[in-house]
Scaffold this motif. Structure first.
Motif, PDB file in Angstrom:
ATOM      1  N   TRP A  60     -96.804  45.522  39.718  1.00  0.00           N
ATOM      2  CA  TRP A  60     -96.756  44.147  40.192  1.00  0.00           C
ATOM      3  C   TRP A  60     -97.800  43.324  39.436  1.00  0.00           C
ATOM      4  O   TRP A  60     -98.949  43.762  39.267  1.00  0.00           O
ATOM      5  N   TYR A  61     -97.372  42.135  38.996  1.00  0.00           N
ATOM      6  CA  TYR A  61     -98.247  41.180  38.336  1.00  0.00           C
ATOM      7  C   TYR A  61     -98.051  39.816  38.996  1.00  0.00           C
ATOM      8  O   TYR A  61     -97.023  39.542  39.618  1.00  0.00           O
ATOM      9  N   ARG A  62     -99.018  38.942  38.800  1.00  0.00           N
ATOM     10  CA  ARG A  62     -98.917  37.560  39.262  1.00  0.00           C
ATOM     11  C   ARG A  62     -99.177  36.646  38.075  1.00  0.00           C
ATOM     12  O   ARG A  62    -100.096  36.898  37.275  1.00  0.00           O
ATOM     13  N   GLN A  63     -98.376  35.576  37.972  1.00  0.00           N
ATOM     14  CA  GLN A  63     -98.527  34.643  36.856  1.00  0.00           C
ATOM     15  C   GLN A  63     -98.547  33.206  37.368  1.00  0.00           C
ATOM     16  O   GLN A  63     -97.636  32.798  38.086  1.00  0.00           O
ATOM     17  N   THR A  64     -99.587  32.467  36.991  1.00  0.00           N
ATOM     18  CA  THR A  64     -99.646  31.046  37.308  1.00  0.00           C
ATOM     19  C   THR A  64     -99.355  30.253  36.044  1.00  0.00           C
ATOM     20  O   THR A  64     -99.414  30.776  34.924  1.00  0.00           O
ATOM     21  N   LEU A  65     -99.065  28.966  36.228  1.00  0.00           N
ATOM     22  CA  LEU A  65     -98.596  28.122  35.134  1.00  0.00           C
ATOM     23  C   LEU A  65     -99.601  28.086  33.986  1.00  0.00           C
ATOM     24  O   LEU A  65    -100.789  27.857  34.194  1.00  0.00           O
ATOM     25  N   GLY A  66     -99.122  28.362  32.781  1.00  0.00           N
ATOM     26  CA  GLY A  66     -99.964  28.289  31.598  1.00  0.00           C
ATOM     27  C   GLY A  66    -100.830  29.514  31.356  1.00  0.00           C
ATOM     28  O   GLY A  66    -101.617  29.538  30.413  1.00  0.00           O
ATOM     29  N   GLN A  67    -100.677  30.520  32.217  1.00  0.00           N
ATOM     30  CA  GLN A  67    -101.470  31.745  32.080  1.00  0.00           C
ATOM     31  C   GLN A  67    -100.569  32.938  31.798  1.00  0.00           C
ATOM     32  O   GLN A  67     -99.363  32.895  32.056  1.00  0.00           O
ATOM     33  N   GLY A  68    -101.166  34.010  31.278  1.00  0.00           N
ATOM     34  CA  GLY A  68    -100.418  35.242  31.156  1.00  0.00           C
ATOM     35  C   GLY A  68    -100.385  35.974  32.490  1.00  0.00           C
ATOM     36  O   GLY A  68    -101.161  35.666  33.396  1.00  0.00           O
ATOM     37  N   PRO A  69     -99.500  36.937  32.648  1.00  0.00           N
ATOM     38  CA  PRO A  69     -99.454  37.717  33.887  1.00  0.00           C
ATOM     39  C   PRO A  69    -100.780  38.441  34.127  1.00  0.00           C
ATOM     40  O   PRO A  69    -101.421  38.918  33.188  1.00  0.00           O
ATOM     41  N   GLU A  70    -101.176  38.522  35.415  1.00  0.00           N
ATOM     42  CA  GLU A  70    -102.369  39.271  35.824  1.00  0.00           C
ATOM     43  C   GLU A  70    -101.941  40.484  36.636  1.00  0.00           C
ATOM     44  O   GLU A  70    -101.170  40.366  37.580  1.00  0.00           O
ATOM     45  N   PHE A  71    -102.489  41.622  36.287  1.00  0.00           N
ATOM     46  CA  PHE A  71    -102.156  42.869  36.956  1.00  0.00           C
ATOM     47  C   PHE A  71    -102.621  42.853  38.412  1.00  0.00           C
ATOM     48  O   PHE A  71    -103.731  42.412  38.724  1.00  0.00           O
ATOM     49  N   LEU A  72    -101.737  43.353  39.305  1.00  0.00           N
ATOM     50  CA  LEU A  72    -102.095  43.497  40.717  1.00  0.00           C
ATOM     51  C   LEU A  72    -102.223  44.960  41.119  1.00  0.00           C
ATOM     52  O   LEU A  72    -103.238  45.385  41.666  1.00  0.00           O
ATOM     53  N   THR A  73    -101.150  45.749  40.872  1.00  0.00           N
ATOM     54  CA  THR A  73    -101.165  47.137  41.298  1.00  0.00           C
ATOM     55  C   THR A  73    -100.034  47.891  40.626  1.00  0.00           C
ATOM     56  O   THR A  73     -99.122  47.277  40.064  1.00  0.00           O
ATOM     57  N   TYR A  74    -100.102  49.258  40.650  1.00  0.00           N
ATOM     58  CA  TYR A  74     -98.964  50.003  40.164  1.00  0.00           C
ATOM     59  C   TYR A  74     -98.825  51.346  40.877  1.00  0.00           C
ATOM     60  O   TYR A  74     -99.777  51.872  41.460  1.00  0.00           O
ATOM     61  N   PHE A  75     -97.594  51.848  40.830  1.00  0.00           N
ATOM     62  CA  PHE A  75     -97.215  53.087  41.500  1.00  0.00           C
ATOM     63  C   PHE A  75     -96.639  54.075  40.496  1.00  0.00           C
ATOM     64  O   PHE A  75     -95.937  53.696  39.563  1.00  0.00           O
ATOM     65  N   GLN A  76     -96.929  55.334  40.732  1.00  0.00           N
ATOM     66  CA  GLN A  76     -96.149  56.403  40.115  1.00  0.00           C
ATOM     67  C   GLN A  76     -95.429  57.086  41.261  1.00  0.00           C
ATOM     68  O   GLN A  76     -96.075  57.659  42.147  1.00  0.00           O
ATOM     69  N   ASN A  77     -94.117  57.013  41.226  1.00  0.00           N
ATOM     70  CA  ASN A  77     -93.307  57.469  42.363  1.00  0.00           C
ATOM     71  C   ASN A  77     -93.821  56.782  43.627  1.00  0.00           C
ATOM     72  O   ASN A  77     -93.886  55.564  43.645  1.00  0.00           O
ATOM     73  N   GLU A  78     -94.231  57.524  44.659  1.00  0.00           N
ATOM     74  CA  GLU A  78     -94.685  56.880  45.899  1.00  0.00           C
ATOM     75  C   GLU A  78     -96.169  56.541  45.870  1.00  0.00           C
ATOM     76  O   GLU A  78     -96.647  55.760  46.696  1.00  0.00           O
ATOM     77  N   ALA A  79     -96.908  57.113  44.971  1.00  0.00           N
ATOM     78  CA  ALA A  79     -98.364  56.989  44.974  1.00  0.00           C
ATOM     79  C   ALA A  79     -98.838  55.702  44.302  1.00  0.00           C
ATOM     80  O   ALA A  79     -98.453  55.396  43.170  1.00  0.00           O
ATOM     81  N   GLN A  80     -99.692  54.967  45.018  1.00  0.00           N
ATOM     82  CA  GLN A  80    -100.306  53.769  44.449  1.00  0.00           C
ATOM     83  C   GLN A  80    -101.529  54.220  43.663  1.00  0.00           C
ATOM     84  O   GLN A  80    -102.520  54.659  44.247  1.00  0.00           O
ATOM     85  N   LEU A  81    -101.484  54.086  42.347  1.00  0.00           N
ATOM     86  CA  LEU A  81    -102.510  54.664  41.489  1.00  0.00           C
ATOM     87  C   LEU A  81    -103.662  53.721  41.176  1.00  0.00           C
ATOM     88  O   LEU A  81    -104.776  54.169  40.893  1.00  0.00           O
TER      89      LEU A  81
END
Lengths: 115, 110
Positions: free
Chosen positions: A34-55
């Motif tokens: 998951w990433y979040r992007q505001t106007l004029g900016q690149g995406p910012e990382f929020l979180t990631y999963f491998q299978n069920e695990a939030q790494l």
């Protein structure tokens, strides 16, 4: 269409309400981001999963944000007590990490507007 | 801290006028450098991954190159349909997260 899908595509909510977004990754991919992007900016990382695990979780992910991937397939991102500063495009991506390949493929995004 | 800087912020080209976009980066250990294209209101579209200095990759009118400190995206004889924002991102060792720059907004006029 076998790409990453996100729903809803647009969400307008009032400040203080809770919202939930869904992401369906490419079927054979084992990692989801998951990433979040505001106007004029690149995406910012929020979180990631491998299978069920939030790494990994970003410091940007306050206590009001929670993400799940309960069966290792689709994922949900919930924002509680939304604030105007949460208005952004929320992007989901997926990847099949194998060997030296780490490409992330993005969905169309969910645009959140908090009024 | 890992960081990506892209220049220029915006670029206007006449159709057929070749140019280059720059991506400067600092990262403690580079796993990969990624280029994406993003059209307005859409998610980023994957273009290239570069893993080591000296590596080059091509796709149609686009060619990406990598050194130890920067990457270039060369656009040869661009067409109006190449108009988009081009995003550069780095991925460090031991993490999957991508660190993006703010992008270069390219406009190609007929």
């Amino acid at each position: 269409d076998t790409g990453v899908s996100q729903n809803p595509r647009h969400k307008i909510t009032k400040r203080g309400q809770n919202v939930t977004f869904r992401c369906d990754p490419i079927s054979e991919h084992n990692r989801l981001y998951w990433y979040r992007q505001t106007l004029g900016q690149g995406p910012e990382f929020l979180t990631y999963f491998q299978n069920e695990a939030q790494l990994e979780k970003s410091r940007l992910l306050s206590d009001r944000f929670s993400a799940e991937r309960p069966k290792g397939s689709f994922s949900t991102l919930e924002i509680q007590r939304t604030e105007q500063g949460d208005s952004a495009m929320y992007l989901c991506a997926s990847s099949l990490v194998s060997g030296r390949s780490y490409e992330q493929y993005f969905g169309p995004g969910t645009r959140l507007t908090v009024t | 801290e890992d960081q990506v800087t892209q220049s220029p912020e915006a670029l206007r080209l006449q159709e057929g006028e070749s140019s280059s976009l720059n991506c400067s980066y600092t990262v403690s250990g580079l796993r990969g450098l990624f280029w994406y294209r993003q059209d307005p209101g859409k998610g980023p579209e994957f273009l290239f991954t570069l893993y080591s200095a000296g590596e080059e990759k091509e796709k149609e009118r686009l060619k990406a190159t990598l050194t130890k400190k920067e990457s270039f995206l060369h656009i040869t004889a661009p067409k109006p349909e190449d108009s988009a924002t081009y995003l550069c991102a780095v991925q460090g060792l031991g993490t999957d997260k991508l660190i993006f720059g703010t992008g270069t907004r390219l406009q190609v006029f007929p």
